[in-house]
Scaffold this active site. Structure first.
Site, PDB file in Angstrom:
ATOM      1  N   SER D 300      50.566  27.253  35.198  1.00  0.00           N
ATOM      2  CA  SER D 300      50.417  26.139  36.129  1.00  0.00           C
ATOM      3  C   SER D 300      49.004  26.028  36.674  1.00  0.00           C
ATOM      4  O   SER D 300      48.312  27.037  36.860  1.00  0.00           O
ATOM      5  CB  SER D 300      51.362  26.323  37.324  1.00  0.00           C
ATOM      6  OG  SER D 300      52.690  26.406  36.886  1.00  0.00           O
ATOM      7  N   HIS D 368      57.179  25.246  42.781  1.00  0.00           N
ATOM      8  CA  HIS D 368      57.804  26.342  42.035  1.00  0.00           C
ATOM      9  C   HIS D 368      58.363  27.415  42.971  1.00  0.00           C
ATOM     10  O   HIS D 368      59.465  27.915  42.751  1.00  0.00           O
ATOM     11  CB  HIS D 368      56.805  26.948  41.042  1.00  0.00           C
ATOM     12  CG  HIS D 368      56.486  26.041  39.906  1.00  0.00           C
ATOM     13  ND1 HIS D 368      57.434  25.594  39.016  1.00  0.00           N
ATOM     14  CD2 HIS D 368      55.323  25.465  39.513  1.00  0.00           C
ATOM     15  CE1 HIS D 368      56.873  24.790  38.114  1.00  0.00           C
ATOM     16  NE2 HIS D 368      55.577  24.695  38.390  1.00  0.00           N
TER      17      HIS D 368
END
Lengths: 433, 433, 433, 433
Positions: D300, D368
Site C-alpha cells: 500500500s 486497512h
C-alpha cells in the site's frame, strides 16, 4: 441445473489413467513417440486408459517440433490404412451377394482405421481443438506431400460430420464480448487488418455488427466471422467504411447492410464451409433487428484479377494484350486512372467469364455466386491499399444477397453455369473502348 | 454474447425454402412420400432447398403411421446402397496400387449413400431428435426384418460420431430443474418406476442425487440418467431406499453412495454407450461434493437369473436340477425362504460363471463388470416387487466402483475373462448344500 | 465472469464470526434471546461480528415459537424508539435555525433506531427473506395490537426502498421453470386454487401465459404473479378458462388476453404495491410476443358485493331492501336466476357508486380502477364455486386495460373521483326493474 | 425463465408516458427546467406519468451543463425540506404522548421530502446510475457550498440502503470479462495507472487475480475492484509486481496474495464503504481456489506521510525538525538514501501515532487498520514513481489480513485506539538515530 464441465472431469479421468500408464506396460508399440501412442490407443479397450492415452497424444502433439510432424503424418499415411486384400475380398463378397452382412463387412473393411484413431483421440479433453490444429499443419504439407491426401480426406470426412451445421451456434460479437474472444478477431481478420483495440472498437460501434459461428466443443474459438456496416447507400470503397464517424441513428434508419469482411478462422477446417450459412443467417438476424434494411450487399476484393490479366491466353482479344502491355508492374493510382475504361471492362469480363473447373475462377466470386448472390456493381478506386492495387488494380465489387433469388441464382449457376449479374456490370464487359 | 437460436433460424430458412419447393418441380422422384423426399434430398445442391426438404422429411416422418414405416425402412435398405460393381472395381484398383487416390475412391465407393442421406436430413432444425426417433422405430423391427441390419449399422455409425462423449454435457438434476425435464425422468425411469411428483421429489431430496447426460443438439432430452442415495451402510434392499425418511445431514456424513437406478432414455441410441462414462463421472463429482464418501456401490437387479435357472443345461450338477424342480412357477416370499441356500448358491454361480459370447450372461452384470466394477455382495429378499420376485427370486446385487481398481478389473475381464468378485460372493457359489 | 455467490460467502463470514462470538462476551444485553441479540447488534462495530449476530437473529427468529413472537414485537415497539426529548430539542433547533446541520441532526434524532436495526439484520445471508417473514407475522398481530403500528411502519418504509420497482425482475413462468418455483405458484395462488401439477401444467400450456416479479435478494421467491389466457372473445366465466382444451394456434391468432388471476405471494410485503406495475409490463410483453392481441382484460371476482348488499343503509332505495329480503342465506344458482335483474343492477351500483374513504369500496375494483383500467362488463353466472356464489352471487367482472387511456382514467379517478365504465355497465345500474 | 429486461420495458413505459406529457399540462411548476420537473414529479400520482417525468429528469440531468448544476443543487437544498413548524409540532406531540401514531407522524414530518423525490426519480430506467452521477457532481461542490450538506446527507442515506451489502454481487474479473467492463477498469484504476490493454492483460494473467463488486441496478458499472498478485515472498516494491514475468505455476504453489491496488470507482457512492467487505470476501475466495496461500497482505501507498512530515508541530522532537530541514523539496532516490534511517523512523511514527479525530491520520492506514488488518512491514525504495517519491519518500507498507485476528484488531482499534503492528515496525519507530 448448471452443466458441470465435462472438460474438467475428462482431465481428471485422464490424470488418473495417466498414473496407471506409468505402471502398466504399453499395450503395443513404444510409448513416448506420437506414433507409438497412436498404436497404443488403437490397441486399448479400457476407457480411462484410452482417454489417458488420447490426452498424451494431444499433449505430445503440441510439443512436437514442426520438422518431426511431417514424419508423424507420413506414419499416419503409411499405417492405419485398409488392408487391400481384405477389402478386395469384402468387395467381392458384396458384389456376389449384396446384403446387410456383406455390406457391413465391406464398410468395416473399407473405412480406414485412421478414422477410428481420430475418433479415439477425440475422447480426451480439448482434443477437438488439438485435432483441428493437427489438420492445419497437415494442410500446409499437402502440396509438397501428395501421399498425405488420404490422411487429409479422413480428417475432412470426420470434421464435416462433427461440425455439422446443426451443431453450430451463432453469436453476436460486440464490445460486451469477452476480451479473450475479441483478441482472436484481431488475430484472425484476414481481409482488412484490425489495427489494435481502438480499430476493433470502431468495428463494434452502434452502426456496425459482427457475428461468428462457434462449436460447443471449442467454445472459445470462432470458426468464421463476418463484419457488417449499417449504412444508407451501397458503399463503393472500403476506406469510408473503416474510418466513417459513428452514425448513432443507424439502427433506426439504415437501408443497407454492407458485409465488408468475412474471415475463416481455422485453417484446420478447410473444406468445411460455414460462410454461406453464416451470411444467410446474419441477413435474417439483421432483418429482424433493423427493420429498415432493404439491401444486403458485400463489399468484396477481387483477389485474382491482375494475376489473370497478366497471364496471356492464346485466343484472347487484342485489346486485352494491349492493356496487359500498358499496365505498369507496380501501378500508382494516377497510372491506373489513364486505364480506367479497359481495366473495368477487363475486370467485368474476368468476373463474368473466367472459369476454373466449371466454376468462377475468382475465389471470392466463386464463394458468393455459389451462395446465390448476384454480381451487383464494380467499384473503381475502391481499395487503394498496396494489396488492393496489386491484386485488383484498386477495384472492389459488390455482391448482393437477395433472399428471394439466392436459391434460383444458386441452382442456375450449378445447373446451367449461368452467373447472376446486374445489367450495368454486363454493360461494362461489353463497353466500347 | 448470447447465442442466437440456430433452431429458430433454421426453421425460418426451411420456411422460406418450403415456399420455393411449392413452386419448383421436385429435383428427383415424387415428393409427398418419405421415399420421394429422400431421393429429392440426395439430388439437391442448393442449401436452403436442401434444408427445406430435410425439414419436410422430419415432418413427414412424424406423421407417417407405424405400418407405413416398415415400408420406408425397406426402401432405405433396398436403395442408397453402395454399387457392388463400382466398389469391387475400386477395391481391385486399391489392392493393385494402394495409395491416397485409390484409397479415397474406395472409401467413397464403399460408404453407403445412406450415410450421406442421414447427414443431410440432419441439416433441418431439430432433425437430430427426429433421426433418433427414426432409429428407435427401426430397432423395434430388426428382429423380424434382418434385411434392415445395414440401415441400422449406418445409423449407429453416425450416432457414435455425433454423440461422441466429448460433445456430451452432464447436468445435476434437482428440484430446481425445469419441470419439463423432470417430467421426462418420470417417463423414462426404467428400473424402479417413479410414481408421480411426490415420489420424484423424494428422489431429489437432500440425501439423494441425480445426474444426466445431454447433447447440445437435443438440449431438452436426457440421454441417460442415474439416481444415487447417500447413506451410511451399503444398502441391501431397494424398499428402504425408496421410502426412507430424509437424512438432512447426508451431505456432511454419508459414507456410501448407492447407485440404485440407471436408465437409458433413448432407444434410438442403442449401442452408443454412455452409462459407463456417466457413472464414473458421477463418482468423481460426488467425491468432490461430499468428501466423507468412501464407497460407490450400485444396488442392481439380476434380470436374467430365473430365466437361466429355469433353462436346463446338459452337463449341469444335480442340485441345480433339484432346485429347478422345487421352485414354484410363481413363488411367494415364504416359498422362496425355504430355498434360500440353493437359490443364493445358484445365483452366485450364475453371476460368476454364466457366459454369453465371452462375456457375463446377465446384462446388468455385463454392464457393470465391463465397466470395471467388482461384484461385491448378494442380497436376499432385496426386491419383493412382482418383477423382482419373478426375474431374480427377490435377490439384488451390489457392484462396487473402486476407482483404483476399475481399470485393472476391466482389462482382466476382457483379456483373461476373469470376473472381479468379493470373497463372500465366491464363498456363496461354493457353499455346501 | 460468473458471479460468486455472496450468500455462500456471507455464511462463511458469519460462521467465522460465530466462533468469535462464543469466545467473546456479548457487547450488550444477554445473548440467547432475540431481544438480547438485537441489543447486541446495535452495539457492535466490527463487521464480521455484526454479520454473525445478524445471522443469529435470523436463525433465532425462525426457531421462535409463535407465542413468543408477540413478546419480541412488543420489545421492538417499546425500545428502539426515538428519544422524545432529544427529538423535541432537535426540532426546536431546526425550527429556530433551519439549515443543513440542524436538519441532519433532526433526521437522525427522528429516525427510529429500529430502522438501523433492521438494516443491520439485513447484513446476514438470506436475511431479507427472514425480515419479510418477520413482518408477515407482525401484520397478523396488528389488528389486536395497535401499539405495534410504528414497528410496522418502519418495516414498510424500508421495504418500499429495498423493493423499489427499479430493482425488480420480471420472469416469464412456463413449464420450463424450475419445479421448486412452480411448487410455490401452487401454494401461493390466491384466486382460483391450483389443484396439483396437472392443473398447473394446463395453466402453462401454449395458450396460457404466466409472469412473476422477483427481487435479486430473494431469487427463489415470487413476489406477485399473474395468470393469463389467450383467447378470442372476452371470457365471461372462469370455468371455461380453467377447463378449455388447449388452443395450439393461440399465439398466432388470439385477439384477447384475459388476466384471470393475480396473486400477491408475500404477506410480509403488504402495502408495497407491485401488481399494477406487473400488469402493465405484462400487457407490453404480450403485445410484442403476440401481435394479434387487441384487448387486455381481466376476469375478476367482486369479493365485497354480497357483504355490501346484506348491509342495510339508511337512505337506500326500496328495491334494494326488497332484494336483500329476497336473497336466500345460501342461494343456489336456481334461486339466483329469479333475481337476475335486481342483482345485476345492484352489482353495477355497487361497483360504480359504493365508496370507501374516497375510493371504490370493492378491493379488487379499487386495485384495477386505481391502475387506470375501465369497468368493461358484468358477467352473470360466471363463478359458480361456493366462494363465488357466496361473495358475489356468482357474478364476475371484466376490467379492461387500454394503454391509451389508463393514465387518463387513473388521474380522473384520483382528481375527480370519476370511475371509468363502459356504457352497458352504466345501463345496468340504471335499468328499470 | 430468462428474466425480461425491466430496463427495456421501463423505457417503453416512459416513452408512452412521454407522449402523454406532451399533451397534458404539467401538474405543477414549469416543465423544461430540472427544478420544474422535480416539482412536477412530486405532484404526480399516475404511475406511467411519474415514470415518464422521472426519465425526463435523468435525461435533463445528463444534458445540464456544469455551471447550471450548482443552481439545481441550490434549489434542492432550498426546497424539499421538512417544514420547521410542522416538525416542531410533531416532535412536541410525540414528546408529550410517545406512541405509534405520534411517532409515525413525527418521522413523516422529519424525513426531508427530498428523499421521496430521489426515490421517485429512481423509478425511471437506469435512474440509479443517473442518481449516482448526480451525487458525484454534488460531492465536488460540498467544500465550497456547505449549505448543500443536507442534500448530500439524503443521497448518502438512500444509497446506504439501496447499496446494502446483501444486494451486491462479487465477480471475478479476467481476460474473459467483456471488453466494455475491462475498459472501465483501465479508466477507474486509481492507485497504479493501467497503461493500455497490454498492461491490463498482464494484470489478469495466470498469477494475478482481480475481483469487483457490482449492483444489480448498475450491472455494467464496477463499484470497487481489487487487484491481487499471487507470489511466494511478501512483495516489498510495486515495480516487481507490475513487471514480473508470468508465473505459470502460481495457482499451485503461491504462498502469498498481495493486494496491490484497490480502487473505488464511483465518487457518487462516497461514504458507502464496500472495500473492507470486498477484501475479506476475496481472501476467502482465494483461500478456496489456491489452497497453498498462507499470507494475505497488501502493498500500500502512504499518501499522507511527507505532507505530515513537512508540517511542523509545536511539541515535536528535535530530530524530526532536523529531518524536515534536511529533506530536499523534490528529493531524488540518491538524496533519500542518505536519510534512510530518520525517514523510516519518522514514517513508522507517522503510521503508529499520527491521529486524526480518534483514528489513524493516513487515509490508507485508516482503511486497512479499520478493517482489522495489521501493520506488517515498512518498505524502503518501494515506489520510485514521481508520485511515490513525492508523497511518501518512495516508501510503501504492507498491511496483513489474518482472518483469525481481524475482528480483535478491529475492536481494539475502536475501543482502545490501539493499532495492531508487527514488532519490526515498532522497532523502526524506536530506533536510535
Amino acid at each position: 441445473m448448471r452443466p458441470i464441465s465435462i472438460v474438467h472431469w475428462m482431465t481428471a479421468v485422464a490424470d488418473r489413467g495417466r498414473s496407471l500408464l506409468e505402471l502398466a506396460p504399453p499395450a503395443a508399440g513404444q510409448r513416448g513417440s506420437l506414433e507409438g501412442l497412436c498404436r497404443d490407443l488403437m490397441a486399448r479397450r479400457g476407457e480411462a486408459t484410452a482417454t489417458a492415452v488420447a490426452r498424451e497424444i494431444a499433449l505430445a502433439w503440441s510439443q512436437t517440433p514442426d520438422e518431426r510432424r511431417t514424419e508423424f503424418f507420413a506414419t499416419l499415411a503409411a499405417e492405419f490404412n485398409p488392408d487391400p486384400e481384405a477389402v478386395a475380398a469384402a468387395a467381392a463378397a458384396y458384389a456376389q451377394a449384396p446384403g446387410p452382412k456383406t455390406q457391413i463387412a465391406l464398410f468395416r473393411a473399407a473405412e480406414p482405421p485412421r478414422q477410428e484413431l481420430l475418433r479415439r483421440i477425440n475422447y480426451a479433453p480439448g482434443a477437438t481443438a488439438a485435432l483441428v490444429d493437427m489438420r492445419a499443419a497437415l494442410v500446409d504439407r499437402l502440396a509438397e506431400r501428395p501421399e498425405l491426401a488420404a490422411v487429409d480426406a479422413d480428417f475432412e470426412h470426420l470434421f464435416s460430420s462433427w461440425f455439422n451445421r446443426g451443431f453450430l451456434e451463432i453469436r453476436a460479437i460486440s464490445w460486451d464480448t469477452p476480451a479473450s474472444i475479441l483478441e482472436k478477431l484481431i488475430r484472425y481478420e484476414a481481409v482488412h487488418e484490425i489495427k489494435g483495440w481502438a480499430d476493433l472498437r470502431r468495428r463494434l460501434e452502434h452502426d456496425r455488427r459482427c457475428f461468428a459461428f462457434f462449436h460447443p466443443a471449442m467454445p472459445d474459438e470462432p470458426l468464421v466471422f463476418v463484419e457488417v456496416a449499417l449504412v444508407n447507400e451501397i458503399s463503393r470503397d472500403i476506406h469510408t467504411i473503416l474510418t466513417a464517424p459513428v452514425d448513432g441513428e443507424a439502427d433506426r434508419r439504415a437501408k443497407t447492410a454492407i458485409f465488408y469482411s468475412i474471415s475463416n478462422c481455422q485453417k484446420g477446417l478447410r473444406g468445411i464451409s460455414f460462410g454461406s450459412f453464416l451470411i444467410k443467417q446474419v441477413v435474417d438476424e439483421l432483418q429482424r433487428a433493423v427493420p429498415t434494411l432493404r439491401h444486403f450487399v458485400t463489399l468484396s476484393p477481387i483477389p485474382g484479377f491482375t494475376r489473370w490479366l497478366r497471364t496471356p491466353s492464346p485466343d484472347e482479344e487484342p485489346w486485352l494484350a494491349e492493356l496487359r502491355a500498358a499496365l505498369p508492374g507496380e501501378p500508382t493510382p494516377e497510372a491506373l486512372a489513364t486505364l480506367k475504361k479497359p481495366l473495368t471492362k477487363a475486370c467485368a469480363r474476368y468476373l463474368l467469364s473466367a472459369r476454373g473447373p466449371g466454376r468462377p475462377l475468382d475465389p471470392v466470386a466463386r464463394f458468393h455466386l455459389g451462395n446465390g448472390a448476384q454480381l451487383r456493381q464494380l467499384n473503381w478506386l475502391a481499395d487503394l491499399s498496396a494489396k488492393g492495387i496489386a491484386q485488383s488494380a484498386g477495384m472492389m465489387v459488390n455482391y448482393a444477397y437477395d433472399l428471394d433469388s439466392i436459391e434460383r441464382n444458386h441452382e442456375r449457376l450449378f445447373d446451367q453455369g449461368e452467373i447472376a449479374a446486374a445489367r450495368p456490370v454486363r454493360a461494362l464487359a461489353d463497353q466500347k473502348l
